[in-house]
Design a protein around this motif. Structure first.
Motif, PDB file in Angstrom:
ATOM      1  N   SER A  34       5.379  -1.074  -6.411  1.00 17.36           N
ATOM      2  CA  SER A  34       5.985  -0.183  -5.424  1.00 17.36           C
ATOM      3  C   SER A  34       5.395  -0.484  -4.052  1.00 17.36           C
ATOM      4  O   SER A  34       4.222  -0.847  -3.942  1.00 17.36           O
ATOM      5  CB  SER A  34       5.713   1.280  -5.801  1.00 17.36           C
ATOM      6  OG  SER A  34       6.017   2.145  -4.719  1.00 17.36           O
ATOM      7  N   PRO A  35       6.177  -0.304  -2.980  1.00 16.51           N
ATOM      8  CA  PRO A  35       5.630  -0.534  -1.634  1.00 16.51           C
ATOM      9  C   PRO A  35       4.726   0.595  -1.164  1.00 16.51           C
ATOM     10  O   PRO A  35       4.088   0.482  -0.125  1.00 16.51           O
ATOM     11  CB  PRO A  35       6.897  -0.632  -0.766  1.00 16.51           C
ATOM     12  CG  PRO A  35       7.913   0.184  -1.501  1.00 16.51           C
ATOM     13  CD  PRO A  35       7.624  -0.022  -2.958  1.00 16.51           C
ATOM     14  N   ASP A  36       4.656   1.671  -1.941  1.00 15.13           N
ATOM     15  CA  ASP A  36       3.884   2.851  -1.529  1.00 15.13           C
ATOM     16  C   ASP A  36       2.613   3.029  -2.343  1.00 15.13           C
ATOM     17  O   ASP A  36       2.268   4.144  -2.755  1.00 15.13           O
ATOM     18  CB  ASP A  36       4.757   4.112  -1.642  1.00 15.13           C
ATOM     19  CG  ASP A  36       6.009   4.018  -0.783  1.00 15.13           C
ATOM     20  OD1 ASP A  36       5.887   3.563   0.365  1.00 15.13           O
ATOM     21  OD2 ASP A  36       7.083   4.398  -1.266  1.00 15.13           O
ATOM     22  N   THR A  37       1.901   1.937  -2.597  1.00 18.69           N
ATOM     23  CA  THR A  37       0.654   2.002  -3.357  1.00 18.69           C
ATOM     24  C   THR A  37      -0.463   1.298  -2.598  1.00 18.69           C
ATOM     25  O   THR A  37      -0.199   0.448  -1.736  1.00 18.69           O
ATOM     26  CB  THR A  37       0.810   1.315  -4.730  1.00 18.69           C
ATOM     27  OG1 THR A  37       1.129  -0.072  -4.504  1.00 18.69           O
ATOM     28  CG2 THR A  37       1.906   1.961  -5.562  1.00 18.69           C
TER      29      THR A  37
ATOM     30  N   ALA B 230      -2.217  -0.997  -3.787  1.00 18.17           N
ATOM     31  CA  ALA B 230      -2.074  -2.416  -4.126  1.00 18.17           C
ATOM     32  C   ALA B 230      -1.117  -3.118  -3.168  1.00 18.17           C
ATOM     33  O   ALA B 230      -1.337  -4.272  -2.787  1.00 18.17           O
ATOM     34  CB  ALA B 230      -1.587  -2.567  -5.566  1.00 18.17           C
ATOM     35  N   ALA B 231      -0.048  -2.423  -2.762  1.00 23.25           N
ATOM     36  CA  ALA B 231       0.907  -3.015  -1.822  1.00 23.25           C
ATOM     37  C   ALA B 231       0.257  -3.240  -0.467  1.00 23.25           C
ATOM     38  O   ALA B 231       0.548  -4.226   0.221  1.00 23.25           O
ATOM     39  CB  ALA B 231       2.128  -2.112  -1.689  1.00 23.25           C
ATOM     40  N   ARG B 232      -0.613  -2.333  -0.070  1.00 23.11           N
ATOM     41  CA  ARG B 232      -1.330  -2.512   1.196  1.00 23.11           C
ATOM     42  C   ARG B 232      -2.235  -3.733   1.124  1.00 23.11           C
ATOM     43  O   ARG B 232      -2.326  -4.514   2.083  1.00 23.11           O
ATOM     44  CB  ARG B 232      -2.142  -1.248   1.498  1.00 23.11           C
ATOM     45  CG  ARG B 232      -2.789  -1.249   2.878  1.00 23.11           C
ATOM     46  CD  ARG B 232      -3.557   0.034   3.095  1.00 23.11           C
ATOM     47  NE  ARG B 232      -4.254   0.001   4.376  1.00 23.11           N
ATOM     48  CZ  ARG B 232      -5.366   0.669   4.627  1.00 23.11           C
ATOM     49  NH1 ARG B 232      -5.919   1.413   3.692  1.00 23.11           N
ATOM     50  NH2 ARG B 232      -5.938   0.601   5.804  1.00 23.11           N
ATOM     51  N   TRP B 233      -2.903  -3.922  -0.004  1.00 22.09           N
ATOM     52  CA  TRP B 233      -3.726  -5.117  -0.193  1.00 22.09           C
ATOM     53  C   TRP B 233      -2.862  -6.369  -0.157  1.00 22.09           C
ATOM     54  O   TRP B 233      -3.225  -7.371   0.462  1.00 22.09           O
ATOM     55  CB  TRP B 233      -4.479  -5.029  -1.525  1.00 22.09           C
ATOM     56  CG  TRP B 233      -5.734  -4.222  -1.453  1.00 22.09           C
ATOM     57  CD1 TRP B 233      -5.838  -2.865  -1.385  1.00 22.09           C
ATOM     58  CD2 TRP B 233      -7.076  -4.719  -1.424  1.00 22.09           C
ATOM     59  NE1 TRP B 233      -7.163  -2.483  -1.325  1.00 22.09           N
ATOM     60  CE2 TRP B 233      -7.941  -3.604  -1.353  1.00 22.09           C
ATOM     61  CE3 TRP B 233      -7.632  -5.994  -1.469  1.00 22.09           C
ATOM     62  CZ2 TRP B 233      -9.327  -3.733  -1.311  1.00 22.09           C
ATOM     63  CZ3 TRP B 233      -9.012  -6.128  -1.438  1.00 22.09           C
ATOM     64  CH2 TRP B 233      -9.853  -5.006  -1.361  1.00 22.09           C
ATOM     65  N   ALA B 234      -1.705  -6.327  -0.812  1.00 22.79           N
ATOM     66  CA  ALA B 234      -0.822  -7.496  -0.850  1.00 22.79           C
ATOM     67  C   ALA B 234      -0.340  -7.869   0.552  1.00 22.79           C
ATOM     68  O   ALA B 234      -0.334  -9.050   0.920  1.00 22.79           O
ATOM     69  CB  ALA B 234       0.372  -7.208  -1.758  1.00 22.79           C
ATOM     70  N   ASP B 235       0.054  -6.881   1.325  1.00 18.91           N
ATOM     71  CA  ASP B 235       0.555  -7.152   2.679  1.00 18.91           C
ATOM     72  C   ASP B 235      -0.537  -7.749   3.566  1.00 18.91           C
ATOM     73  O   ASP B 235      -0.302  -8.709   4.316  1.00 18.91           O
ATOM     74  CB  ASP B 235       1.098  -5.867   3.310  1.00 18.91           C
ATOM     75  CG  ASP B 235       2.391  -5.402   2.671  1.00 18.91           C
ATOM     76  OD1 ASP B 235       3.042  -6.217   1.990  1.00 18.91           O
ATOM     77  OD2 ASP B 235       2.749  -4.219   2.833  1.00 18.91           O
ATOM     78  N   THR B 236      -1.733  -7.183   3.485  1.00 21.17           N
ATOM     79  CA  THR B 236      -2.846  -7.671   4.308  1.00 21.17           C
ATOM     80  C   THR B 236      -3.253  -9.074   3.879  1.00 21.17           C
ATOM     81  O   THR B 236      -3.470  -9.967   4.718  1.00 21.17           O
ATOM     82  CB  THR B 236      -4.048  -6.720   4.204  1.00 21.17           C
ATOM     83  OG1 THR B 236      -3.641  -5.414   4.604  1.00 21.17           O
ATOM     84  CG2 THR B 236      -5.195  -7.189   5.087  1.00 21.17           C
ATOM     85  N   TRP B 237      -3.344  -9.291   2.589  1.00 21.67           N
ATOM     86  CA  TRP B 237      -3.731 -10.606   2.057  1.00 21.67           C
ATOM     87  C   TRP B 237      -2.687 -11.659   2.434  1.00 21.67           C
ATOM     88  O   TRP B 237      -3.036 -12.765   2.886  1.00 21.67           O
ATOM     89  CB  TRP B 237      -3.886 -10.518   0.547  1.00 21.67           C
ATOM     90  CG  TRP B 237      -4.590 -11.684  -0.098  1.00 21.67           C
ATOM     91  CD1 TRP B 237      -5.221 -12.730   0.528  1.00 21.67           C
ATOM     92  CD2 TRP B 237      -4.750 -11.902  -1.501  1.00 21.67           C
ATOM     93  NE1 TRP B 237      -5.750 -13.589  -0.406  1.00 21.67           N
ATOM     94  CE2 TRP B 237      -5.484 -13.109  -1.651  1.00 21.67           C
ATOM     95  CE3 TRP B 237      -4.350 -11.201  -2.636  1.00 21.67           C
ATOM     96  CZ2 TRP B 237      -5.803 -13.626  -2.904  1.00 21.67           C
ATOM     97  CZ3 TRP B 237      -4.676 -11.710  -3.895  1.00 21.67           C
ATOM     98  CH2 TRP B 237      -5.392 -12.912  -4.023  1.00 21.67           C
ATOM     99  N   ALA B 238      -1.402 -11.324   2.275  1.00 14.39           N
ATOM    100  CA  ALA B 238      -0.336 -12.276   2.619  1.00 14.39           C
ATOM    101  C   ALA B 238      -0.390 -12.644   4.098  1.00 14.39           C
ATOM    102  O   ALA B 238      -0.204 -13.817   4.473  1.00 14.39           O
ATOM    103  CB  ALA B 238       1.026 -11.673   2.273  1.00 14.39           C
ATOM    104  N   HIS B 239      -0.643 -11.665   4.946  1.00 17.68           N
ATOM    105  CA  HIS B 239      -0.736 -11.934   6.384  1.00 17.68           C
ATOM    106  C   HIS B 239      -1.855 -12.933   6.673  1.00 17.68           C
ATOM    107  O   HIS B 239      -1.675 -13.891   7.442  1.00 17.68           O
ATOM    108  CB  HIS B 239      -0.985 -10.629   7.137  1.00 17.68           C
ATOM    109  CG  HIS B 239      -1.250 -10.820   8.604  1.00 17.68           C
ATOM    110  ND1 HIS B 239      -0.252 -11.147   9.500  1.00 17.68           N
ATOM    111  CD2 HIS B 239      -2.413 -10.753   9.326  1.00 17.68           C
ATOM    112  CE1 HIS B 239      -0.785 -11.268  10.718  1.00 17.68           C
ATOM    113  NE2 HIS B 239      -2.080 -11.042  10.640  1.00 17.68           N
ATOM    114  N   LEU B 240      -2.998 -12.731   6.035  1.00 14.55           N
ATOM    115  CA  LEU B 240      -4.133 -13.634   6.261  1.00 14.55           C
ATOM    116  C   LEU B 240      -3.865 -15.015   5.674  1.00 14.55           C
ATOM    117  O   LEU B 240      -4.263 -16.034   6.254  1.00 14.55           O
ATOM    118  CB  LEU B 240      -5.403 -13.034   5.658  1.00 14.55           C
ATOM    119  CG  LEU B 240      -5.924 -11.761   6.333  1.00 14.55           C
ATOM    120  CD1 LEU B 240      -7.093 -11.183   5.552  1.00 14.55           C
ATOM    121  CD2 LEU B 240      -6.337 -12.042   7.771  1.00 14.55           C
TER     122      LEU B 240
END
Length: 235
Positions: free
Chosen positions: A137-140, A142-152
């Motif tokens: 889900s985009p509201d977890t 884990a999703a925040r970690w995924a977005d930050t990691w992908a950006h880096l």
């Protein structure tokens, strides 16, 4: 404390002595990507060393029992022939043991942090050269970690195909989410193309592994600091 839980379910193609007759004549299949995920354990161990976080991993081929599945989907065309008693023994010795380790480590982490992110490390048998981050889900958290990691991950002069997407995650994560609650537990699946490990393309494996580990550490530093800040939302 870094709120990460590491696991690698398809880490090996090992077959215990007691079950070798089941695969006799099919050794090449067991050793192929059908029986395990080449490179997954090596990558997961790199993360564990870099961040000094224990790793829980599978200890038998997924053709014997698939730790990422539940019900009848646990069993391959080989293990589908086993008796109920044999299946129960495999579940107790491998699946339950793995689940208990994850539960114990998550419980310990939750004494110190408000939420745990379970990172599951996988490699996929394709030559797409992709690094994929999946959450349910985009509201977890884990999703925040995924977005930050992908950006880096994308902040590199040499192009790297990085994708984030919402997907149905492996069945065992549902039981952990139910046990701990969605506010305290969420899962993130990393799926890396096996072409990196098996063929050294589009990047050399060691280069990719270092980039993934370094950016994961940077993600942990950024999000752990923000989580500890009084002004940041708590999960």
């Amino acid at each position: 404390m870094i709120p990460l839980l590491f696991s690698c379910e398809h880490a090996t193609c090992a077959v215990p002595e007691a079950w070798r007759d089941l695969f006799r004549g099919h050794e090449e299949t067991v050793e192929s990507p059908e029986g395990w995920e080449p490179g997954a354990l090596n990558l997961a161990q790199g993360f564990a060393i870099k961040l000094r976080i224990p790793l829980a991993h599978g200890d038998v081929t997924r053709l014997l029992i698939d730790l990422d599945a539940a019900g009848e989907e646990r069993w391959s065309r080989f293990s589908a022939t086993l008796t109920d008693a044999q299946r129960t023994k495999l579940i107790e010795r491998h699946e339950t043991k793995h689940h208990d380790v994850l539960c114990a480590r998550a419980t310990e982490l939750l004494r110190h942090v408000p939420a745990v992110v379970h990172l599951m490390v996988h490699t996929t048998p394709d030559d797409s050269g992709a690094v994929v981050l999946e959450t349910s889900s985009p509201d977890t958290p884990a999703a925040r970690w995924a977005d930050t990691w992908a950006h880096l991950l994308r902040q590199n002069p040499e192009p790297l195909r990085v994708e984030t997407r919402t997907a149905t995650l492996p069945a065992p994560t549902a039981s952990l989410r139910l046990f701990f609650g969605p506010a305290a537990y969420s899962a993130l699946a990393l799926r890396v193309s096996q072409s990196f490990f098996l063929e050294g393309r589009p990047w050399r494996w060691e280069k990719l592994k270092k980039h993934l580990a370094d950016t994961l550490a940077a993600t942990a530093k950024e999000l752990t600091v923000s989580q500890e800040s009084p002004s940041s939302p708590q999960y």
